[in-house]
Design a protein around this motif. Structure first.
Motif, PDB file in Angstrom:
ATOM      1  N   LYS A  32      -3.207  -5.108   4.267  1.00 39.74           N
ATOM      2  CA  LYS A  32      -3.816  -4.415   5.391  1.00 39.74           C
ATOM      3  C   LYS A  32      -2.755  -4.105   6.443  1.00 39.74           C
ATOM      4  O   LYS A  32      -2.021  -4.997   6.876  1.00 39.74           O
ATOM      5  CB  LYS A  32      -4.930  -5.286   5.979  1.00 39.74           C
ATOM      6  CG  LYS A  32      -5.664  -4.664   7.144  1.00 39.74           C
ATOM      7  CD  LYS A  32      -6.793  -5.564   7.612  1.00 39.74           C
ATOM      8  CE  LYS A  32      -7.513  -4.971   8.803  1.00 39.74           C
ATOM      9  NZ  LYS A  32      -8.637  -5.821   9.259  1.00 39.74           N
ATOM     10  N   VAL A  33      -2.682  -2.840   6.848  1.00 39.53           N
ATOM     11  CA  VAL A  33      -1.711  -2.414   7.852  1.00 39.53           C
ATOM     12  C   VAL A  33      -2.303  -2.508   9.251  1.00 39.53           C
ATOM     13  O   VAL A  33      -1.677  -3.014  10.181  1.00 39.53           O
ATOM     14  CB  VAL A  33      -1.223  -0.980   7.569  1.00 39.53           C
ATOM     15  CG1 VAL A  33      -0.253  -0.520   8.640  1.00 39.53           C
ATOM     16  CG2 VAL A  33      -0.575  -0.902   6.191  1.00 39.53           C
ATOM     17  N   GLY A  34      -3.534  -2.024   9.399  1.00 36.79           N
ATOM     18  CA  GLY A  34      -4.170  -2.057  10.715  1.00 36.79           C
ATOM     19  C   GLY A  34      -5.264  -1.008  10.804  1.00 36.79           C
ATOM     20  O   GLY A  34      -5.590  -0.346   9.822  1.00 36.79           O
TER      21      GLY A  34
ATOM     22  N   LEU B 169      -5.936   1.388   7.652  1.00 38.62           N
ATOM     23  CA  LEU B 169      -4.798   1.782   6.837  1.00 38.62           C
ATOM     24  C   LEU B 169      -4.433   0.652   5.894  1.00 38.62           C
ATOM     25  O   LEU B 169      -4.266  -0.498   6.323  1.00 38.62           O
ATOM     26  CB  LEU B 169      -3.591   2.140   7.711  1.00 38.62           C
ATOM     27  CG  LEU B 169      -3.543   3.564   8.280  1.00 38.62           C
ATOM     28  CD1 LEU B 169      -4.674   3.782   9.280  1.00 38.62           C
ATOM     29  CD2 LEU B 169      -2.190   3.836   8.933  1.00 38.62           C
ATOM     30  N   LEU B 170      -4.316   0.964   4.619  1.00 37.38           N
ATOM     31  CA  LEU B 170      -3.960  -0.008   3.593  1.00 37.38           C
ATOM     32  C   LEU B 170      -2.720   0.470   2.856  1.00 37.38           C
ATOM     33  O   LEU B 170      -2.638   1.638   2.464  1.00 37.38           O
ATOM     34  CB  LEU B 170      -5.105  -0.198   2.591  1.00 37.38           C
ATOM     35  CG  LEU B 170      -6.494  -0.516   3.158  1.00 37.38           C
ATOM     36  CD1 LEU B 170      -7.508  -0.528   2.040  1.00 37.38           C
ATOM     37  CD2 LEU B 170      -6.482  -1.843   3.886  1.00 37.38           C
ATOM     38  N   LYS B 171      -1.765  -0.427   2.677  1.00 35.60           N
ATOM     39  CA  LYS B 171      -0.585  -0.121   1.869  1.00 35.60           C
ATOM     40  C   LYS B 171      -0.840  -0.667   0.465  1.00 35.60           C
ATOM     41  O   LYS B 171      -0.839  -1.878   0.257  1.00 35.60           O
ATOM     42  CB  LYS B 171       0.675  -0.742   2.463  1.00 35.60           C
ATOM     43  CG  LYS B 171       1.948  -0.324   1.756  1.00 35.60           C
ATOM     44  CD  LYS B 171       3.167  -0.961   2.395  1.00 35.60           C
ATOM     45  CE  LYS B 171       4.451  -0.459   1.753  1.00 35.60           C
ATOM     46  NZ  LYS B 171       4.496  -0.719   0.301  1.00 35.60           N
ATOM     47  N   ILE B 172      -1.078   0.214  -0.481  1.00 32.53           N
ATOM     48  CA  ILE B 172      -1.488  -0.163  -1.823  1.00 32.53           C
ATOM     49  C   ILE B 172      -0.349   0.094  -2.811  1.00 32.53           C
ATOM     50  O   ILE B 172       0.154   1.211  -2.918  1.00 32.53           O
ATOM     51  CB  ILE B 172      -2.730   0.619  -2.272  1.00 32.53           C
ATOM     52  CG1 ILE B 172      -3.863   0.456  -1.254  1.00 32.53           C
ATOM     53  CG2 ILE B 172      -3.182   0.164  -3.651  1.00 32.53           C
ATOM     54  CD1 ILE B 172      -4.341  -0.969  -1.078  1.00 32.53           C
ATOM     55  N   GLY B 173       0.038  -0.974  -3.526  1.00 31.62           N
ATOM     56  CA  GLY B 173       1.026  -0.831  -4.591  1.00 31.62           C
ATOM     57  C   GLY B 173       2.399  -0.455  -4.074  1.00 31.62           C
ATOM     58  O   GLY B 173       2.698  -0.577  -2.883  1.00 31.62           O
TER      59      GLY B 173
ATOM     60  N   LYS C 153      -6.899 -10.191   8.584  1.00 30.95           N
ATOM     61  CA  LYS C 153      -6.028  -9.745   9.661  1.00 30.95           C
ATOM     62  C   LYS C 153      -4.966  -8.793   9.127  1.00 30.95           C
ATOM     63  O   LYS C 153      -4.897  -8.531   7.927  1.00 30.95           O
ATOM     64  CB  LYS C 153      -5.353 -10.960  10.312  1.00 30.95           C
ATOM     65  CG  LYS C 153      -6.323 -11.955  10.915  1.00 30.95           C
ATOM     66  CD  LYS C 153      -5.587 -13.127  11.527  1.00 30.95           C
ATOM     67  CE  LYS C 153      -6.554 -14.130  12.144  1.00 30.95           C
ATOM     68  NZ  LYS C 153      -5.850 -15.282  12.749  1.00 30.95           N
ATOM     69  N   LYS C 154      -4.131  -8.295  10.020  1.00 29.01           N
ATOM     70  CA  LYS C 154      -3.035  -7.417   9.616  1.00 29.01           C
ATOM     71  C   LYS C 154      -2.065  -8.182   8.720  1.00 29.01           C
ATOM     72  O   LYS C 154      -1.705  -9.324   9.011  1.00 29.01           O
ATOM     73  CB  LYS C 154      -2.289  -6.893  10.840  1.00 29.01           C
ATOM     74  CG  LYS C 154      -3.119  -6.019  11.758  1.00 29.01           C
ATOM     75  CD  LYS C 154      -2.313  -5.577  12.963  1.00 29.01           C
ATOM     76  CE  LYS C 154      -3.147  -4.744  13.914  1.00 29.01           C
ATOM     77  NZ  LYS C 154      -2.374  -4.321  15.123  1.00 29.01           N
ATOM     78  N   GLY C 155      -1.665  -7.564   7.639  1.00 27.02           N
ATOM     79  CA  GLY C 155      -0.751  -8.192   6.705  1.00 27.02           C
ATOM     80  C   GLY C 155      -1.426  -8.984   5.611  1.00 27.02           C
ATOM     81  O   GLY C 155      -0.746  -9.471   4.714  1.00 27.02           O
TER      82      GLY C 155
END
Length: 204
Positions: free
Chosen positions: A9-11, A27-31, A194-196
């Protein structure tokens, strides 16, 4: 998307649609994720994927042997999914978010935020006692069981205790936008944690 993916999870932020309405998004950073193991069965196939590279000295010897067996780099997080159709996947293949489309529905699982040791009102939404003068039951739990019979408190009684930090799955979340260059997935609404925090997604 035949199998799930791992990300973080980015935020949260907001986007505006054509009508000017603000849409809360996460916003999600996937892969990218790598296929680390494939176990075939008569009914289904187990596919294990890895995410986030890590130094070998951070892992145990059994995990090092697991990666060394297939000549793979070391990953910090592993997740196993069941799939009936592996779509010609092989060990070492890299999975990206190119298979996800906008306006598609996905399921997201993650660990919720820990709240620590919480009381009855916060944890179970109990009502408080009277606040008038003389009352000694403002935030007390009240009676928790009968007397002589049964003479004990049944397991599962809602009482004070640790709150949060549990696995939560949010289903049918809409994908608003995809940034393929940065592996960013923008979804409508909120995501547990949470974030991260590490999250797992799969197709709804």
């Amino acid at each position: 998307m035949a199998i799930g993916m791992i990300g973080e999870k980015v935020g949260m932020t907001q986007l505006f649609n054509d009508k000017g309405l603000a849409i809360p998004v996460t916003l999600l950073k996937i892969g990218p994720c790598t296929v680390t193991q494939i176990k075939e069965n008569e009914e289904y196939t187990k596919i294990q994927i890895g995410y986030s590279l890590v130094k070998p000295n951070k892992l145990s010897k059994p995990m090092l042997g697991h990666f060394k067996k297939n000549n793979l780099p070391c990953f910090q997080y592993l997740k196993e999914y069941r799939s009936k159709n592996i779509e010609n996947l092989n060990i070492g293949d890299v999975i990206r978010i190119t298979n996800i489309k906008e306006n598609e529905l996905i399921n997201i699982s993650g660990t919720s935020s820990g709240k620590g040791f919480s009381g009855y009102q916060k944890r179970h939404k109990f009502s408080r006692g009277p606040m008038s003068h003389g009352s000694k039951n403002h935030r007390e739990p009240g009676s928790i069981g009968a007397g002589t019979t049964p003479g004990r408190v049944f397991p599962g009684k809602r009482m004070a205790g640790r709150m949060g930090h549990t696995k939560v799955t949010v289903k049918n979340i809409k994908v608003v936008k995809i940034d393929h260059e940065n592996n960013i997935l923008i979804i409508k609404g909120c995501v547990p944690g949470k974030k991260g925090n590490i999250i797992y997604i799969n197709k709804a």
